[in-house]
Design a protein around this motif. Structure first.
Motif, PDB file in Angstrom:
ATOM      1  N   VAL A 333     148.692 -53.638 -76.270  1.00 26.43           N
ATOM      2  CA  VAL A 333     150.054 -53.126 -76.118  1.00 26.43           C
ATOM      3  C   VAL A 333     150.957 -53.728 -77.174  1.00 26.43           C
ATOM      4  O   VAL A 333     150.855 -54.917 -77.499  1.00 26.43           O
ATOM      5  N   TYR A 335     155.315 -53.613 -78.153  1.00 24.65           N
ATOM      6  CA  TYR A 335     156.590 -53.267 -77.545  1.00 24.65           C
ATOM      7  C   TYR A 335     157.530 -52.691 -78.589  1.00 24.65           C
ATOM      8  O   TYR A 335     157.689 -53.244 -79.686  1.00 24.65           O
ATOM      9  N   ARG A 336     158.162 -51.609 -78.184  1.00 26.57           N
ATOM     10  CA  ARG A 336     159.130 -50.969 -79.033  1.00 26.57           C
ATOM     11  C   ARG A 336     160.418 -51.792 -79.052  1.00 26.57           C
ATOM     12  O   ARG A 336     160.869 -52.309 -78.044  1.00 26.57           O
ATOM     13  N   ARG A 377     153.834 -42.809 -77.685  1.00 29.85           N
ATOM     14  CA  ARG A 377     153.243 -43.622 -76.631  1.00 29.85           C
ATOM     15  C   ARG A 377     152.132 -44.537 -77.147  1.00 29.85           C
ATOM     16  O   ARG A 377     151.695 -45.425 -76.429  1.00 29.85           O
ATOM     17  N   GLU A 378     151.643 -44.293 -78.386  1.00 33.64           N
ATOM     18  CA  GLU A 378     150.599 -45.160 -78.944  1.00 33.64           C
ATOM     19  C   GLU A 378     150.635 -45.133 -80.461  1.00 33.64           C
ATOM     20  O   GLU A 378     151.201 -44.223 -81.074  1.00 33.64           O
ATOM     21  N   ARG A 400     148.822 -49.189 -77.214  1.00 34.63           N
ATOM     22  CA  ARG A 400     149.846 -48.469 -76.457  1.00 34.63           C
ATOM     23  C   ARG A 400     151.221 -49.012 -76.799  1.00 34.63           C
ATOM     24  O   ARG A 400     151.377 -50.209 -77.024  1.00 34.63           O
ATOM     25  N   ILE A 401     152.206 -48.123 -76.837  1.00 38.32           N
ATOM     26  CA  ILE A 401     153.582 -48.531 -77.120  1.00 38.32           C
ATOM     27  C   ILE A 401     154.355 -48.522 -75.805  1.00 38.32           C
ATOM     28  O   ILE A 401     154.390 -47.515 -75.091  1.00 38.32           O
ATOM     29  N   LYS A 402     154.970 -49.648 -75.489  1.00 41.45           N
ATOM     30  CA  LYS A 402     155.769 -49.743 -74.277  1.00 41.45           C
ATOM     31  C   LYS A 402     157.172 -50.215 -74.624  1.00 41.45           C
ATOM     32  O   LYS A 402     157.385 -50.930 -75.611  1.00 41.45           O
ATOM     33  N   ASN A 403     158.113 -49.769 -73.779  1.00 39.04           N
ATOM     34  CA  ASN A 403     159.482 -50.232 -73.946  1.00 39.04           C
ATOM     35  C   ASN A 403     159.618 -51.648 -73.398  1.00 39.04           C
ATOM     36  O   ASN A 403     158.852 -52.085 -72.534  1.00 39.04           O
ATOM     37  N   PRO A 405     160.830 -54.347 -70.987  1.00 34.37           N
ATOM     38  CA  PRO A 405     161.186 -54.215 -69.564  1.00 34.37           C
ATOM     39  C   PRO A 405     162.688 -54.453 -69.342  1.00 34.37           C
ATOM     40  O   PRO A 405     163.363 -55.088 -70.150  1.00 34.37           O
TER      41      PRO A 405
END
Length: 511
Positions: A333, A335-336, A377-378, A400-403, A405
């Motif tokens: 993962v 993070y954006r 998303r990736e 994977r790209i996640k925002n 939190p």
């Protein structure tokens, strides 16, 4: 004549003496005496030339022994023993020739027709039927020469033919004459012979000794050269183009014959190491990961000339294992909105031969990268490595790209949940947002929030501090009232990205 196996040259000399004896019976002419004189001149010229030639050969053998040692050193020791024995015997025979020529005037030295008397050696060597002390000394000198030659040459097969020749040419045994009567050795060769014939005979003996010396030096030099070049001193060595290969890569190299000889010592060495016992012992610290080179130069001295011998080779450095590679396959993962640090490498390939590419990926150092993912998303990171053989290897990894939190509202720096204090303190508070249990260092900025005082309407505030309306509402709160700050709007500093909803924070009025 002398018994045993004779060389063609010795047979020729003996035949000449047979002719001489036969002519004595016919009142030898002066022309025959002159012929013996001319024969002696030939022997003396040959002896002088042999002396010079043998000295030159000895110098060459000594030089080779000094350079290479080993078998050449042993050969030189043998040759010097023979040289000493030959000189001693040769000089003794020179004295015997002087005895034979005693009383001959210098101006008569080449007038061979006058040298027909036998008195000198007859009186010097013989007494009655036996030998004088001088005659016994001649026999002793011959036997000593043979003994010394035997001691120098030993039982080596290489010299056996030479030793047999010496023993045959210088046998002192009684000789059976043409009447079948045994005659003592010196009687047979010198008794009653004209002076010039005896001198020629002695010169022939000197020539025999010089020839034996020459044969020994030649054999010694040849034997040493053959031994030094013997295949027993060689070993087959596998020389590969490099010392590490990837699976499936073409292995190239060659097998050569290398000679291991402790006596072949270089005079100097340039390279990553030092000379020890004639060998270059390499010692260096492995360089960076990838293919490295080793090169240098030996220097040898041969025949007084300096001969350089360059060498070059390759080796491959691979990373030293100092940690295990452990990855959670479902946790790839990024993070954006933050810079995600990454380490990217290819086993056994130097960093300058590795290329990694992806949207938002930037190289920051040796094997170090930063990933700043964008939309989507990736993201796929592609890696290409160029091998030492010119071929390339490719690999890729999907992340994977996640925002980021959602953060939590905070007062007084990092206090979350319910914060207690006087209302005068609340009025000057800065509303913050923090990311709890997040591994990245990020800077957040609160750009707005709602504040609700019990019994008062909700007030919408811009920025991160209470405005006049909010402060007025707080002034109306009483002891024990719970003021709630919610709808906190948070973004990343230096970015327009708004983070997900920020959790509220409460403030309980204590006075």
């Amino acid at each position: 004549m002398a018994g045993g196996k004779l060389t063609p040259r010795q047979k020729m000399i003996n035949l000449m003496y047979l002719v001489f004896i036969a002519m004595l019976a016919m009142n030898m002419s002066k022309e025959v005496l002159s012929a013996f004189g001319l024969m002696n001149e030939k022997f003396e010229t040959a002896n002088k030339s042999a002396t010079e030639t043998n000295q030159g050969m000895m110098q060459a053998l000594d030089a080779k022994a000094g350079e290479a040692g080993g078998e050449f050193k042993v050969a030189a020791e043998t040759a010097h023993k023979v040289e000493a024995a030959t000189k001693k015997f040769y000089d003794f025979l020179g004295g015997l020739k002087a005895d034979a020529s005693k009383g001959t005037k210098p101006e008569e030295a080449t007038n061979y027709e006058t040298q027909d008397k036998a008195d000198n050696l007859d009186n010097s060597l013989f007494v009655g039927e036996g030998y004088t002390p001088r005659g016994n000394a001649v026999i002793a000198a011959i036997e000593a020469y043979k003994t010394e030659m035997k001691a120098a040459l030993g039982n080596e097969k290489k010299y056996s033919a030479i030793l047999n020749q010496v023993n045959t040419a210088f046998t002192t045994a009684d000789v059976t004459n043409k009447e079948g009567i045994k005659v003592k050795f010196l009687d047979y060769h010198f008794k009653g012979f004209p002076q010039i014939a005896s001198v020629a005979k002695i010169s022939a003996w000197q020539n025999d000794a010089k020839k034996a010396e020459s044969d020994v030096i030649s054999a010694a030099l040849g034997k040493a050269a053959v031994q030094a070049a013997s295949y027993s001193n060689y070993q087959a060595i596998v020389v590969l183009e490099k010392n590490a290969y990837f699976q499936g890569e073409n292995v190239k190299g060659k097998v050569v014959l290398g000679r291991y000889d402790e006596n072949t010592k270089p005079t100097s060495f340039k390279g990553p190491g030092k000379l020890e016992n004639g060998q270059a012992v390499i010692s260096l610290t492995a360089g960076g990961v990838g293919e490295q080179s080793i090169n240098g130069e030996f220097t040898f001295t041969e025949d007084g000339k300096v001969i350089p011998l360059k060498f070059a080779g390759n080796y491959v450095v691979v990373p030293r294992p100092n940690s295990a590679t452990i990855s959670a396959d479902k946790m790839n993962v990024v993070y954006r909105g933050v810079a995600n640090p990454m380490t990217i490498s290819f086993a056994g390939v130097p960093d300058n031969a590795v290329n990694a590419s992806a949207a938002g990926l930037a190289k920051t150092g040796n094997g170090k990268y930063m990933m700043n993912p964008g939309a989507g998303r990736e993201v796929v990171i592609n890696v290409t490595a160029k091998m030492s053989d010119g071929k390339t290897a490719n690999d890729k990894k999907v992340f994977r790209i996640k925002n980021i939190p959602g953060p939590t509202g905070a007062l007084r720096g990092r206090e979350t949940g319910t914060v207690k204090g006087p209302k005068s303190n609340l009025e000057v508070q800065t509303v913050n947002a923090i990311l709890e249990d997040f591994d990245f260092d990020v800077n957040l900025a609160v750009v707005g929030f709602n504040i609700k005082v019990p019994g008062q309407p909700t007030i919408v505030v811009s920025g991160n501090k209470l405005d006049a309306r909010a402060k007025s509402a707080v002034q109306k709160a009483g002891r024990g009232d719970l003021v709630v700050i919610s709808e906190i709007k948070t973004k990343l500093v230096g970015s327009s990205i708004m983070l997900p909803k920020t959790a509220p924070v409460a403030y309980e009025i204590t006075q």
